[in-house]
Structure formats: C-alpha cells, structure tokens
Design an enzyme around this catalytic site. Sequence first.
Site, PDB file in Angstrom:
ATOM      1  N   TYR A 197       0.736  -1.114  -0.062  1.00  0.00           N
ATOM      2  CA  TYR A 197       0.145  -0.010   0.012  1.00  0.00           C
ATOM      3  C   TYR A 197       0.969   1.284  -0.064  1.00  0.00           C
ATOM      4  CZ  TYR A 197       0.727   0.955   4.922  1.00  0.00           C
ATOM      5  OH  TYR A 197       1.279   1.448   6.070  1.00  0.00           O
ATOM      6  N   CYS A 198       0.410   2.295  -0.488  1.00  0.00           N
ATOM      7  CA  CYS A 198       0.937   3.594  -0.389  1.00  0.00           C
ATOM      8  C   CYS A 198       0.092   4.909  -0.012  1.00  0.00           C
ATOM      9  CB  CYS A 198       1.538   4.023  -1.780  1.00  0.00           C
ATOM     10  SG  CYS A 198       0.471   3.959  -3.137  1.00  0.00           S
ATOM     11  N   ARG A 199       0.135   5.760  -0.597  1.00  0.00           N
ATOM     12  CA  ARG A 199      -0.591   7.204  -0.048  1.00  0.00           C
ATOM     13  C   ARG A 199      -2.166   7.204  -0.366  1.00  0.00           C
ATOM     14  NH1 ARG A 199       4.188  10.578  -2.806  1.00  0.00           N
ATOM     15  NH2 ARG A 199       5.637  10.809  -0.795  1.00  0.00           N
TER      16      ARG A 199
END
Length: 241
Positions: free
Chosen positions: A182-184
């Site tokens: 996952y990221c932002r």
Amino acid sequence: MTAEKPVMRQLKDSLYEQLARIGKAFSSSRRLQLLELLAQGEKTVETLAQESGIDVRLASAHLQTLRNACLVQARRDGKYVFYRLAGEDVAGLIVSLRRVAQGHLLELKKALERIVGNPEKLTAYRRDEFMEMAKNGELVVIDVRPRHEYEAGHLPFARSMPVEEIVDRLSELPKDREIVAYCRGPFCLLSDDAVALLEKRGYRVSKISDGVAEWHAAGLPLEKKVCRQGKKNESTDNFQP
C-alpha cells in the site's frame, strides 16, 4: 411565508461566507495534492514542493492559503518551515471529498481507470479480514512510501519497505505467503510499482487502495514510531495525521 429580517440575513450570509473559506481553499488541484501529502505526516515546504512537482515559491503560496483557511499549521525549525494538517478531521474531509467525486464525476472515474494500473491486483479482503490476517502472519503487509511517512503513521503490522529499496531487500520477503503493498491512497502509483517488481520475481502479491487517511477515516487504528525515554522506534496506535 415570513421574510427574514435584514440582521438575520446578514448573519446567515456571514456564516456561509466562513464555510466558503474551506471550499475556496479546496478549489485548487495543487492544494488538494499538498493536503494529501500532508496527510502522510509533517513535511517541509521544500519536500512538499519536490513531491508535488512545483517550485518552492508556489508551494509556499498555496500553503499560506491553506493556513489562512485554518486547514494546516506551520512551525519553524532553524531555516526550515514545517507544515502539518490542522487536525485529523482535515484528512477525513479529503477522503470524503474524493469519495463524493468518485461517486458522481464520470470524468474522474475514467481518469482513475487510466492512471491506476492493474486494478485486478486489488486485494479482495475486507479491511477487518485484512487486519486479522496480517496480525496472524498469514500475509505480509509492506508500506512502500518513503520511510519518514511510515514513521509518521502506518497500518498495523506493516513493515516499511520503500519502493526503491525492494530489489535490495527481497530476502526479507517470504515466497510462501501473499505480499500486500500500500502507499498514499487510491491516486498513488507506488504500490503498482511494487506489485510489478515483485510479480516479476515470482512473488504472490496484491495491493490495497487505502492509505493512512482512508484507514483512519474508516475508524481503524494506525501505528506510528515515537521516541520515549531514549527508546527509538517504539510503536503506538495513538496517531494524529
């Protein structure tokens, strides 16, 4: 129907004008990007300018507008000015705005389909299932944002693995369990890069579209790294975006 008295009308106009300050601050795509970056944690003006692809003077001007609307706060440390969101409700407002836009704007849906690669790689797990599986070690969660964003706040049981470090740290990832990146948030492509890298090397990998702002808006716990009594990197779930 009785007409409103002039004094009451003026008062109502004043109330709506104050509310419109928030709308005006949100009316710039650049400012929305800056708010989303600040939802990841406190950052300097220079960092925000670099990550949003604009020059420092323009970033400063946009941040001042956000500050005037009381959406962000600033502090000075030496020659650097650090900005942060004024409260966790600001991060929630960003998430709500995105959800409404995705639900009503066909153009946004089409743009999201073009920009988000491999939608079929989104994990099928519900958030509660995902967290339980991560807790039990049934899957490995990697946070592929820059390390300072991870330290400011991250999903429970996630390990920091910035996307540029993945190739050098493959030995840390098991091949007998699913890897979830996952990221932002849904507009971020770092998790797509991570999925592509790991798939080429034979890993079973998927992604989630949530970032810390979406996770927090759903009422789920977050963790961050803090320093207490000389101890570094102690984990706590009392996270304030």
